[in-house]
Write a protein that holds these residues in place. Sequence first.
Motif, short mmCIF file in Angstrom:
data_model
loop_
_atom_site.label_atom_id
_atom_site.label_comp_id
_atom_site.label_asym_id
_atom_site.label_seq_id
_atom_site.Cartn_x
_atom_site.Cartn_y
_atom_site.Cartn_z
N ARG A 1 21.87 53.35 20.67
CA ARG A 1 22.87 54.52 20.82
C ARG A 1 23.12 55.09 19.91
O ARG A 1 22.93 56.40 19.97
N HIS A 2 22.53 54.75 18.00
CA HIS A 2 22.42 55.69 17.71
C HIS A 2 21.07 56.77 17.78
O HIS A 2 20.62 57.82 17.85
N ALA A 3 19.83 55.92 17.85
CA ALA A 3 18.34 56.38 18.46
C ALA A 3 18.81 58.03 19.95
O ALA A 3 18.41 58.85 19.55
N LEU A 4 19.63 57.83 20.62
CA LEU A 4 20.21 58.27 21.65
C LEU A 4 20.70 59.74 20.89
O LEU A 4 20.97 60.38 21.12
N VAL A 5 22.12 58.86 20.41
CA VAL A 5 23.11 60.58 19.38
C VAL A 5 21.86 61.01 18.48
O VAL A 5 21.39 62.51 19.04
N VAL A 6 20.26 60.55 17.95
CA VAL A 6 19.29 61.44 17.03
C VAL A 6 19.12 62.29 18.51
O VAL A 6 18.84 63.36 18.00
N VAL A 7 18.67 62.37 19.42
CA VAL A 7 18.49 63.25 20.53
C VAL A 7 18.59 63.87 20.94
O VAL A 7 18.35 65.05 21.00
#
Length: 231
Positions: free
Chosen positions: A18-24
């Motif tokens: 989830r955090h990686a997707l928020v970074v994207v």
Amino acid sequence: MIQPDLAAQQDPRLLRRRHALVVVLTFLTGSADALGFLSLGGAFASVMTGNMVLLGLSAGRGDAELALTSGCAIVSFIVGVLAGARVVGSAQPDDPVWPRRVTWALILELVVFLVFLVVWEVTLHTPDARVHLALLMLSAVALGIQSSAIQRFGVPGLSSTYLTGTLTSLIAGVAGRSPWGSLRPKAQVLLALMVGAGVGALVALHLPVVAPALLIVPLLLVIAVSARMRA
């Protein structure tokens, strides 16, 4: 807000994803702000604090064009937030790591950006201030939707659009010698914003025909990955 006991039970692997997707999504935000500032009238698509400052400056300078641009961006962002909030609803104690309604909101954001793509490409070689304003408003609506979508997670301080608090928290953590593991997510989000803005600026200035891809491709990636996530 997500309750601490529930957050502790959530799959760490899904939380990292989830955090990686928020970074994207934050990379997308930086790109959209660069496009807005450099190509669409000198206002921002997501930084409403900056737009409020620009609105105040326009009043002081008597700059009607800047007032219109920044004011329309603010109103459009609000419309996006309202629309996104209607789609995602509010955070619930039993929410999964990635509620399905968040993906629905991102699909709505994608629809707005697809309209942006069409208008951008059709008018690319015939620039017009009114078209630029319409494109800025579309971008602000899309990022307003995105902002509401991230709020559905109910995680304090988690955002992909307004990041002054993230910067403040990071610096406070560094000053307080917090573990790097707790600071890394904040640093990643801030770095994504700056990288997105840098890439957006380069593309806007040197390869504008592909500029909408900076908005649509990351969003498609997030939608595709999030649709497969399970709590």
